[in-house]
Design an enzyme around this catalytic site. Structure first.
Site, PDB file in Angstrom:
ATOM      1  N   GLU A   1       0.584  -1.049  -0.167  1.00  0.00           N
ATOM      2  CA  GLU A   1      -0.157   0.149   0.343  1.00  0.00           C
ATOM      3  C   GLU A   1       1.389   1.312   0.139  1.00  0.00           C
ATOM      4  O   GLU A   1       0.816   2.373  -0.844  1.00  0.00           O
ATOM      5  CB  GLU A   1      -1.097   0.398   0.979  1.00  0.00           C
ATOM      6  CG  GLU A   1      -1.815   1.003   1.027  1.00  0.00           C
ATOM      7  CD  GLU A   1      -1.794   2.663   2.197  1.00  0.00           C
ATOM      8  OE1 GLU A   1      -1.869   3.459   2.227  1.00  0.00           O
ATOM      9  OE2 GLU A   1      -0.645   1.890   3.271  1.00  0.00           O
TER      10      GLU A   1
ATOM     11  N   GLN B   1      -7.279   5.624  15.205  1.00  0.00           N
ATOM     12  CA  GLN B   1      -6.787   3.978  14.252  1.00  0.00           C
ATOM     13  C   GLN B   1      -5.749   3.486  15.187  1.00  0.00           C
ATOM     14  O   GLN B   1      -6.070   2.642  15.612  1.00  0.00           O
ATOM     15  CB  GLN B   1      -6.855   4.013  13.201  1.00  0.00           C
ATOM     16  CG  GLN B   1      -7.176   3.364  12.868  1.00  0.00           C
ATOM     17  CD  GLN B   1      -7.326   2.639  10.707  1.00  0.00           C
ATOM     18  OE1 GLN B   1      -6.198   2.177  10.710  1.00  0.00           O
ATOM     19  NE2 GLN B   1      -8.222   3.164  10.302  1.00  0.00           N
TER      20      GLN B   1
ATOM     21  N   PRO C   1     -12.055   6.663   6.689  1.00  0.00           N
ATOM     22  CA  PRO C   1     -12.808   6.083   7.372  1.00  0.00           C
ATOM     23  C   PRO C   1     -14.144   7.497   8.228  1.00  0.00           C
ATOM     24  O   PRO C   1     -12.911   8.006   8.933  1.00  0.00           O
ATOM     25  CB  PRO C   1     -12.682   4.890   8.680  1.00  0.00           C
ATOM     26  CG  PRO C   1     -11.446   4.851   8.207  1.00  0.00           C
ATOM     27  CD  PRO C   1     -10.726   5.552   7.863  1.00  0.00           C
TER      28      PRO C   1
ATOM     29  N   HIS D   1     -13.216  -1.671   4.444  1.00  0.00           N
ATOM     30  CA  HIS D   1     -12.654  -1.161   4.716  1.00  0.00           C
ATOM     31  C   HIS D   1     -12.961  -1.455   6.270  1.00  0.00           C
ATOM     32  O   HIS D   1     -11.954  -0.376   6.913  1.00  0.00           O
ATOM     33  CB  HIS D   1     -13.175   0.406   4.568  1.00  0.00           C
ATOM     34  CG  HIS D   1     -13.972   0.864   3.507  1.00  0.00           C
ATOM     35  ND1 HIS D   1     -12.624   1.557   2.735  1.00  0.00           N
ATOM     36  CD2 HIS D   1     -14.810   1.465   2.481  1.00  0.00           C
ATOM     37  CE1 HIS D   1     -12.904   2.153   1.485  1.00  0.00           C
ATOM     38  NE2 HIS D   1     -13.906   1.390   1.712  1.00  0.00           N
ATOM     39  N   MET D   2     -13.195  -2.677   6.632  1.00  0.00           N
ATOM     40  CA  MET D   2     -13.494  -3.401   7.965  1.00  0.00           C
ATOM     41  C   MET D   2     -12.041  -3.780   8.432  1.00  0.00           C
ATOM     42  O   MET D   2     -11.136  -4.133   9.293  1.00  0.00           O
ATOM     43  CB  MET D   2     -14.247  -3.389   8.367  1.00  0.00           C
ATOM     44  CG  MET D   2     -14.991  -4.111  10.050  1.00  0.00           C
ATOM     45  SD  MET D   2     -14.246  -3.322  11.210  1.00  0.00           S
ATOM     46  CE  MET D   2     -15.199  -1.707  10.920  1.00  0.00           C
ATOM     47  N   GLN D   3     -11.384  -4.942   6.670  1.00  0.00           N
ATOM     48  CA  GLN D   3     -10.394  -5.857   6.819  1.00  0.00           C
ATOM     49  C   GLN D   3      -9.202  -5.206   7.493  1.00  0.00           C
ATOM     50  O   GLN D   3      -8.940  -5.760   8.576  1.00  0.00           O
ATOM     51  CB  GLN D   3      -9.979  -6.183   5.113  1.00  0.00           C
ATOM     52  CG  GLN D   3     -11.056  -7.038   4.371  1.00  0.00           C
ATOM     53  CD  GLN D   3     -10.749  -6.764   3.396  1.00  0.00           C
ATOM     54  OE1 GLN D   3      -9.263  -6.547   2.940  1.00  0.00           O
ATOM     55  NE2 GLN D   3     -11.599  -7.162   2.328  1.00  0.00           N
ATOM     56  N   ASP D   4      -8.353  -4.345   7.401  1.00  0.00           N
ATOM     57  CA  ASP D   4      -7.571  -3.908   7.507  1.00  0.00           C
ATOM     58  C   ASP D   4      -7.643  -3.565   9.370  1.00  0.00           C
ATOM     59  O   ASP D   4      -6.606  -3.537   9.764  1.00  0.00           O
ATOM     60  CB  ASP D   4      -6.581  -2.820   6.937  1.00  0.00           C
ATOM     61  CG  ASP D   4      -7.246  -1.545   6.998  1.00  0.00           C
ATOM     62  OD1 ASP D   4      -7.566  -0.700   6.802  1.00  0.00           O
ATOM     63  OD2 ASP D   4      -8.834  -1.628   6.138  1.00  0.00           O
ATOM     64  N   GLN D   5      -8.680  -3.186   9.294  1.00  0.00           N
ATOM     65  CA  GLN D   5      -8.764  -2.144  10.990  1.00  0.00           C
ATOM     66  C   GLN D   5      -8.852  -4.005  11.324  1.00  0.00           C
ATOM     67  O   GLN D   5      -8.378  -3.690  13.169  1.00  0.00           O
ATOM     68  CB  GLN D   5     -10.288  -1.411  10.931  1.00  0.00           C
ATOM     69  CG  GLN D   5      -9.847  -0.168  10.503  1.00  0.00           C
ATOM     70  CD  GLN D   5     -10.705   1.277  10.654  1.00  0.00           C
ATOM     71  OE1 GLN D   5     -10.707   0.709  11.544  1.00  0.00           O
ATOM     72  NE2 GLN D   5     -11.826   0.775   9.335  1.00  0.00           N
TER      73      GLN D   5
ATOM     74  N   HIS E   1      -3.863  -2.397   1.323  1.00  0.00           N
ATOM     75  CA  HIS E   1      -3.988  -2.141   3.024  1.00  0.00           C
ATOM     76  C   HIS E   1      -3.810  -3.155   3.924  1.00  0.00           C
ATOM     77  O   HIS E   1      -3.036  -3.243   5.208  1.00  0.00           O
ATOM     78  CB  HIS E   1      -4.882  -0.794   3.348  1.00  0.00           C
ATOM     79  CG  HIS E   1      -5.013   0.423   3.082  1.00  0.00           C
ATOM     80  ND1 HIS E   1      -5.402   0.681   1.663  1.00  0.00           N
ATOM     81  CD2 HIS E   1      -4.515   1.411   3.762  1.00  0.00           C
ATOM     82  CE1 HIS E   1      -5.159   2.287   2.167  1.00  0.00           C
ATOM     83  NE2 HIS E   1      -4.743   2.397   3.231  1.00  0.00           N
TER      84      HIS E   1
END
Length: 361
Positions: free
Chosen positions: A15, A105, A132, A295-299, A321
């Site tokens: 990334e 984050q 986000p 957008h939740m995967q990497d978090q 990401h």
């Protein structure tokens, strides 16, 4: 800085943005491991640390009384030696419209391993591109983290848009003894669709209505009888003084999965386009019957790496990401992530975590 055994992270990997830096420093603080991050944001038009990253580093420095070298504007190398994680009330004044949620984050997983409750009062951007939205953090991240035994309270006091920012949020975090393994693998059936579409400043209410109506039309095109409660709003001047527009649409399933998709207006506010973009992405998630959105995967990676036991998430194709987050977590923690393609549209990510204990409680 004296000779130290640093874990070195290459910030140009995949990334090549701020993801590697954020995750590396969070894990450094939690595990007490010094890290050196090189080639920071090498794949960005303006490489090196930006205002947002500098303020995030400063916050983690304050939380852990860390020794830091290289936390200057545009720096492409940073050395960070953390000490004890300390609970407390922290203040972050992010310049311009740099993202508040990306600062949170970095800090949230660290404060889970503090010796008591903490609060982070931050100003900056709440609804900006490439980050986000605050609403996503509250409506999508929070319920997903509850699966890991993690909670927080987020208060939105003032919206902040590009380019001035001036938004303000307060994040309250309670520590945990240990992060639980999360299981996000059963989609069930679509239960309801909700969300919010809003505009602010001198922008007319019609933009919010355009976003709402177009998003609802996209949902009903595939599921004509589906409940779809997207609320249009014109924000009052006391909570949003500048021009801005955004939408967040969420899907809730019968097994408790919550997926989200949003869009933020920039200089040209095309309500119909914003609504369509957000809803089309959400319908793609629902059609694939995945449990974790893109957008939740990497978090979730950092929580999977720290958890006690085996965590699993069923998602779509992995983003850069997410692959970056996995790479950093494996380098610093030593855990291994297993990535299995269920079919062309689905990916199962599995990790037996460290079982990191909070030794301060």
């Amino acid at each position: 800085m004296a000779a130290t055994n640093f874990v070195e992270i290459d910030g140009s990997y995949l990334e090549g943005g701020g993801q590697a830096l954020r995750n590396a420093l969070s894990l450094s603080c939690i595990l007490g491991k010094p890290v050196r991050v090189v080639n920071i944001r090498a794949n960005r038009p303006k490489p090196g640390l930006s205002h947002q990253h500098m303020h995030g580093v400063k916050l983690l420095r304050d939380i852990t009384n860390a020794d830091v070298v290289g936390n200057t504007m545009g720096s492409t190398k940073l050395e960070f030696i953390p000490h004890t994680i300390r609970s407390g009330n922290y203040r972050v004044a992010v310049q311009t419209a740099a993202s508040i949620t990306l600062v949170y984050q970095m800090a949230l997983p660290v404060l889970l391993f503090a010796d008591g409750a903490s609060q982070v009062d931050a100003t900056g951007g709440t609804n900006v591109a490439f980050a986000p939205q605050v609403e996503y953090m509250d409506e999508v991240l929070l319920p997903n983290l509850l699966r890991f035994g993690v909670s927080f309270e987020l208060k939105l006091l003032q919206h902040g848009f590009y380019p001035r920012g001036n938004g303000r949020c307060i994040l309250d975090v309670e520590p945990v003894h240990q992060v639980k393994a999360g299981q996000l693998v059963k989609f069930g059936q679509l239960d309801k669709v909700g969300g919010v579409a809003f505009c602010a400043g001198r922008l007319p209410m019609s933009i919010a209505l355009d976003m709402q109506q177009t998003a609802r039309r996209e949902i009903h095109r595939l599921w004509p009888n589906q409940e779809c409660n997207i609320k249009p709003k014109k924000l009052t001047f006391d909570v949003a003084s500048d021009n801005g527009a955004a939408i967040l649409v969420t899907a809730h399933t019968t097994t408790g999965c919550i997926l989200g998709s949003g869009a933020v207006g920039e200089r040209k506010m095309h309500g119909h386009l914003l609504g369509s973009n957000a809803a089309c992405k959400l319908t793609e998630y629902v059609r694939k019957e995945i449990c974790v959105d893109a957008h939740m995967q990497d978090q979730l990676i950092i929580y999977m790496a720290l958890a006690e036991g085996c965590s699993r998430m069923l998602t779509g194709q992995l983003t850069k990401h997410t692959r970056t987050a996995i790479h950093v977590a494996e380098q610093i923690t030593g855990v291994k992530f297993e990535v299995t393609m269920e079919n062309f549209d689905k990916t199962l990510v599995t990790c037996v975590g460290l079982g990191q204990l909070n030794g301060l409680l």
